[in-house]
Design an enzyme around this catalytic site. Sequence first.
Site, PDB file in Angstrom:
ATOM      1  N   ASP A  56      10.598 -19.741  31.730  1.00 50.78           N
ATOM      2  CA  ASP A  56      11.146 -19.869  30.375  1.00 50.78           C
ATOM      3  C   ASP A  56      12.629 -19.508  30.414  1.00 50.78           C
ATOM      4  O   ASP A  56      12.989 -18.380  30.759  1.00 50.78           O
ATOM      5  CB  ASP A  56      10.375 -18.896  29.462  1.00 50.78           C
ATOM      6  CG  ASP A  56      10.750 -19.003  27.999  1.00 50.78           C
ATOM      7  OD1 ASP A  56      11.909 -19.332  27.689  1.00 50.78           O
ATOM      8  OD2 ASP A  56       9.876 -18.707  27.156  1.00 50.78           O
ATOM      9  N   SER A 101       7.536 -17.610  19.990  1.00 49.69           N
ATOM     10  CA  SER A 101       8.971 -17.336  20.013  1.00 49.69           C
ATOM     11  C   SER A 101       9.392 -16.523  18.778  1.00 49.69           C
ATOM     12  O   SER A 101       8.914 -15.399  18.593  1.00 49.69           O
ATOM     13  CB  SER A 101       9.742 -18.661  20.143  1.00 49.69           C
ATOM     14  OG  SER A 101      11.080 -18.424  20.493  1.00 49.69           O
ATOM     15  N   HIS A 129       9.175 -22.766  27.839  1.00 47.18           N
ATOM     16  CA  HIS A 129       9.091 -22.274  26.456  1.00 47.18           C
ATOM     17  C   HIS A 129       8.484 -23.315  25.503  1.00 47.18           C
ATOM     18  O   HIS A 129       8.430 -23.098  24.303  1.00 47.18           O
ATOM     19  CB  HIS A 129      10.512 -21.908  25.992  1.00 47.18           C
ATOM     20  CG  HIS A 129      10.579 -20.991  24.803  1.00 47.18           C
ATOM     21  ND1 HIS A 129      10.239 -19.657  24.867  1.00 47.18           N
ATOM     22  CD2 HIS A 129      10.958 -21.209  23.511  1.00 47.18           C
ATOM     23  CE1 HIS A 129      10.415 -19.094  23.670  1.00 47.18           C
ATOM     24  NE2 HIS A 129      10.832 -20.011  22.832  1.00 47.18           N
TER      25      HIS A 129
END
Length: 292
Positions: A236, A159, A270
Site C-alpha cells: 500500500d 482508509s 490500497h
Amino acid sequence: MRLIFTNKGRMALKEISSNKCFEGLQKVFEHDSVELSCKMKFGIYLPPKAETEKCPALYWLSGLTCTEQNFISKAGYQQAASEHGLIIIAPDTSPRGCNIKGEDESWDFGTGAGFYVDATEDPWKTNYRMYSYVTEELPRLINANFPVDPQRMSIFGHSMGGHGALICALKNPGKYKSVSAFAPICNPVLCPWGKKAFSGYLGTDQSKWKAYDATHLVKSYPSSQLDILIDQGKDDQFLTDGQLLPDNFIAACTEKKVPVVFRLQEGYDHSYYFIATFITDHIRHHAKYLNA
C-alpha cells in the site's frame, strides 16, 4: 421511483435504485439530512432474511473521494451479507453541494473528505457533521424505515472510513458489537491527511484533534470488550508514505490489552481489489458477534 413516508407523513426517503442481488435487494436512497443540512444518499443491502424478520445492521464507511457507490459496486460483499442475514448500509463520505468556498478545491479536504468528524470551524461547522450523521442520524433513519434490530449494530470501513469506523466504536463503548477496518488511517494527528483535515475542520488546537484519533482514543477505552480486525496491504503506497501508521495503533491496543487482529497482506495495495479479496472474512467477523 418509490417514496417512503414517516408516520408524520413527511417524506423521509426517496428510492433512487433497486437491484436484486443474491436473492436480496441492493438499494440506494436519498434523504434530507438534518445534521448535514443537505440531501444525502446511502446504499443499503437487504438480505432475503429481511423479508421475514429483523436483521442486524452493519455500517460501512468509505474512504477519500468515494460516494455511496464505490463499496456497493466494487466490494462484492452482497453474497456474504445474504448468507449471514446482515443489512449493510453504506453512506456517502461528506455533505454534497453546500456551496462552501473551497469545498471542491482538493481531493483530501471538503467534498468526499468529511473525515467523520463534527467540524467546529467556519465555514465547515454547519454542514460537516459526519460523526453525528453516522452515529446518530443515519441509524435513527435506518431503524425507523427498515427491518433492523437496533440492538445489533456493527461498523467497518476503508482508509478514511477505517479511521471513521475505529473512532465511532472507540468513542461509543457498547454501541457497536464489533469493528473492523481495511488500511485505516490509525493516527491522523500525526499524518499529512489528518493534519490537513483536522486543522481545517477542528482548528489549530491539537488537543481537540485527539478526540477523533483512534490511537489516542484506545488509550482511554474503558474495557477490552471490543474485538478489532484490521487488514492492511503490504504494498500500500499510503502505508509507505506514512499516512496510515498502524504500528502506533497496535502498540496502543497492546498496552491497553484491547484485542486486535492485525493482518499484513503480502502484495496487496490500497484498492478495492484488496477489499474484495478479504471482505468475506470481515463480514464473517461481524456476523460472529451480530448473530450471537
